[in-house]
Design an enzyme around this catalytic site. Structure first.
Site, short mmCIF file in Angstrom:
data_model
loop_
_atom_site.label_atom_id
_atom_site.label_comp_id
_atom_site.label_asym_id
_atom_site.label_seq_id
_atom_site.Cartn_x
_atom_site.Cartn_y
_atom_site.Cartn_z
N GLU A 99 0.82 -1.20 0.00
CA GLU A 99 0.00 0.00 0.00
C GLU A 99 0.86 1.26 0.00
O GLU A 99 0.57 2.23 -0.70
CB GLU A 99 -0.93 0.00 1.22
CG GLU A 99 -1.96 -1.10 1.23
CD GLU A 99 -1.47 -2.39 1.87
OE1 GLU A 99 -2.29 -3.23 2.24
OE2 GLU A 99 -0.23 -2.54 2.02
N ASP A 261 17.63 -42.59 -4.38
CA ASP A 261 17.72 -41.60 -5.46
C ASP A 261 18.87 -40.61 -5.29
O ASP A 261 19.24 -39.93 -6.26
CB ASP A 261 16.42 -40.80 -5.56
CG ASP A 261 15.23 -41.69 -5.89
OD1 ASP A 261 15.44 -42.78 -6.45
OD2 ASP A 261 14.09 -41.31 -5.56
#
Length: 721
Positions: A99, A261
């Site tokens: 703002e 992984d």
């Protein structure tokens, strides 16, 4: 004012769309609103208003991934002629409110303009600059897409705007213009909800939004029977995953994923936010060398059970990995820890073994699934979710507000689990009691008796949490009770106490806090820093005789947010310790206190918040050190005064640490600054009293004290002359 759940076609139509409707035209309005609420009816929401709100939503998310997750807020100022004259978004925690930036951009054109806010104002609790900017600029109307989810900020700015005479329209609460399409309004509200869905989950469920991501083949496999999984999904789908990682505070995997992984779990982008990589392992049966142990790429936390492989824990810590021990490691423990750490969103990229307990325990709120047009086959090939104990199809977990989208050759599906209830239900839970259950029912939720009972328990738990929070706030706000006030993030309650709050300070240039430095200087030797954190991080490298150190001080000082200043300072401190000033361990507390003193002396909002924690003042002593009594962590409490605690679970020096045994130096310093301010306030009050007494003595008038410590003439005594 409560929102109705009526939709075009009734509840059945709402259920067919998967969510309730909160919008109404003139028909039936009198049944839903009291006469008192209609006295000051805001301007109806038009189609143009909705378009501007959607623009504000898009703007609020434009920097997503650049900084850590925070309330996504934007402001667009539009003149009476329909021209956008100012626009800005909130960059990160502790930066100038959107703002304020929009008003600065608009200048005089802001007078009479309409402000469009996708989220109710509330970047930093205790800072009123955003509201003051719009009111002071002469903005005539404010349109709000979503009331702030956090209890201490909800409706606060909206009420302030209305009290200042601005016309305030809140989407879903204000009347729709007759020409406005209801479904367009629903879509706009949906966009506002999605933009801040992590904040909604945190506010209602007291947990960060937990998103379970997986990619599977058409036959439901996430890897081959041999464990090979590169790659199930397409590059386009993986790009979406990288974006979601960047939008999360943390990425969680289990030990199986690390062993199988060896992932990196990075965002695959240069710069920007780096989510914390979290590994869950009860036994710490993990490889000695792994990509996740490279903390220069991104920070890593390993969560395990107390006492597991102490030697390996030492090895991890030597690599810069943070190790957190629990008595018994569960997904709930991890979610609670992430909540205390201030995380808004956690991205679960684990395998089926960990996904199953995360779902069954209610930790996971949302699913992000990719289905690739491939078939692997194999009875032993792993699936996305392990054993849930279901034996009948009626026990299957139904997703809510589910949506499908094609991404490259894959299909991407998102949906919310019953542990969430969906965004509409969460907003209803904040709007009025029982709202979450009503909204869920309108959306067709809970088709089985078991799911209905599960949701009822969740609704009761959420309601109890909200009631508990309200009671705790009432207790914390009592000035006559001993209390402990915890602070951490700028948007949390007591946010202005945070180092990251958006309050600039003016400090001397050069080395501060060393025995040879001076705390004073001429006006030309002072510099403004955007926050306490900017000054603190830059002082780590001040005065070091190295070109890189001097350049680093400038880079930190110019950082666009406290978060980015801290990220840069901490990374270089870890990677290049030779650039850190040698006296830093001794000087950093002095540096921090000086910065805090400057902040609370020069900013009225934070100073008022800090002094509001002091409780009743002692009238028997004029000494600042004895105004407040000794409290926990060696701090200063008082008669009703609060003990201030920096609640960071990972910082045992400045904060309390996860096990509450940290040193809490930041809380201690704030209490010392509070005592200094009280002493100064008392001295000023005494000086005023002495001046008034001298004035009345010279003029021959008797005086008498009143309750606030000032003096008034005694009207029963004759005045001189």
């Amino acid at each position: 004012m409560q929102r109705g759940l009526h939709t075009r076609g009734g509840p059945a139509a709402a259920a067919s769309r998967g969510r309730p409707c909160f919008f109404r035209h003139n028909a039936g309005l009198q049944k839903l609103r009291s006469r008192a609420a209609l006295r000051d009816t805001p301007a109806p929401v038009s189609g143009d208003d909705l378009s501007r709100l959607v623009e504000a939503v898009e703007l609020s998310q434009s920097l997503q991934g650049v900084t850590a997750p925070h309330p996504n807020a934007a402001c667009i100022l539009v003149s009476a002629s329909g021209k956008a004259v100012g626009s800005a978004c909130h960059r990160a925690q502790g930066t100038t409110p959107s703002e304020v930036l929009a008003v600065q951009q608009a200048g005089e054109a802001a007078r009479g303009a309409t402000a469009y806010l996708n989220l109710e104002t509330g970047d930093c609790h205790g800072d009123e600059s955003a509201v003051a900017a719009l009111v002071g600029a002469g903005v005539s109307r404010v349109v709000v897409g979503l009331r702030h989810p956090l209890a201490h900020l909800r409706n606060k700015a909206i009420s302030a705007y209305a009290a200042a005479g601005l016309d305030v329209s809140v989407l879903g609460q204000a009347l729709l213009h007759p020409s406005t399409d209801q479904e367009t309004a629903e879509s706009a509200l949906r966009a506002c909800l999605i933009a801040n869905e992590p904040l909604l989950h945190r506010a209602v469920l007291k947990k960060p939004l937990s998103v379970l991501k997986y990619a599977m083949t058409l036959d439901g496999k996430i890897a081959t029977a041999a464990g090979h999984s590169a790659w199930v999904s397409s590059p386009q789908s993986r790009a979406v995953v990288f974006e979601q990682r960047a939008a999360s505070d943390a990425v969680v995997v289990g030990g199986n994923t690390v062993r199988r992984d060896n992932p990196r779990l990075t965002t695959r982008r240069e710069g920007g936010h780096l989510p914390v990589r979290v590994v869950m392992s009860r036994t710490l049966d993990l490889p000695h060398h792994a990509n996740l142990w490279d903390t220069q790429a991104a920070p890593t936390i390993v969560m395990t059970q107390r006492g597991a492989r102490q030697g390996f824990q030492a090895h991890l810590r030597s690599r810069g990995v943070e190790v957190v021990e629990f008595d018994f490691l569960t997904p709930e423990c991890v979610a609670d820890y992430c909540y205390e750490r201030g995380f808004l969103q956690v991205f679960w990229e684990c395998g089926g073994t960990l996904a199953a307990p995360a779902i069954s325990s209610g930790v996971v709120h949302k699913v992000l699934a990719f289905v690739a047009p491939k078939i692997i086959g194999g009875a032993r090939a792993p699936t996305p979710v392990g054993e849930l104990g279901n034996v009948e199809m009626s026990q299957a977990v139904n997703l809510l507000e589910s949506e499908w989208k094609q991404v490259g050759p894959d299909l991407m599906m998102t949906g919310y689990l019953p542990s969430s209830g969906g965004l509409s239900a969460l907003e209803q839970a904040l709007s009025f009691p029982g709202g979450r259950a009503a909204a869920a029912a309108a959306a067709g939720m809970g088709s089985t008796q078991q799911q209905q009972q599960q949701h009822l328990l969740q609704e009761q738990h959420s309601g109890a949490l909200l009631l508990q929070e309200q009671q705790q706030q009432q207790q914390r706000n009592r000035a006559d009770s001993q209390r402990i006030i915890s602070f951490y993030k700028a948007w949390d309650e007591w946010g202005s106490l945070s180092n990251f709050s958006p309050h600039p300070i003016r400090m001397p240039v050069g080395v501060f806090g060393s025995s040879s430095s001076s705390s004073s200087g001429s006006s030309s030797s002072w510099r403004e820093y955007a926050s306490v954190e900017h000054f603190y991080q830059s002082q780590k490298f001040a005065g070091v005789d190295h070109l890189d150190a001097a350049a680093l001080v400038e880079s930190i000082s110019a950082a666009l947010s406290p978060e980015e200043a801290a990220q840069l300072g901490r990374r270089v401190e870890r990677e290049r310790p030779e650039l850190v000033r040698r006296d830093w361990a001794d000087a950093k507390r002095t540096v921090m206190r000086a910065a805090l003193q400057a902040k609370f002396s020069s900013h009225a909002g934070p100073r008022a918040m800090l002094l509001s924690t002091a409780g009743t003042r002692s009238s028997s002593s004029s000494s600042g050190s004895s105004v407040l009594k000794s409290g926990a962590w060696g701090g200063l409490g008082g008669e009703g005064g609060a003990v201030l605690v920096e609640s960071s679970p990972h910082d045992r020096y400045w904060g309390q640490g996860y096990d509450r045994s940290g040193q809490n130096h930041l809380g201690q310093l704030l209490m010392q600054v509070r005592a200094d301010l009280l002493e100064k306030e008392q001295q000023q009050r005494q000086g005023q009293q002495q001046q008034q007494q001298q004035h009345h003595a010279v003029n021959g008038a008797y005086t008498q004290p009143i309750a606030d410590g000032s003096w008034v003439p005694d009207l029963q005594q004759p005045l001189a002359g």
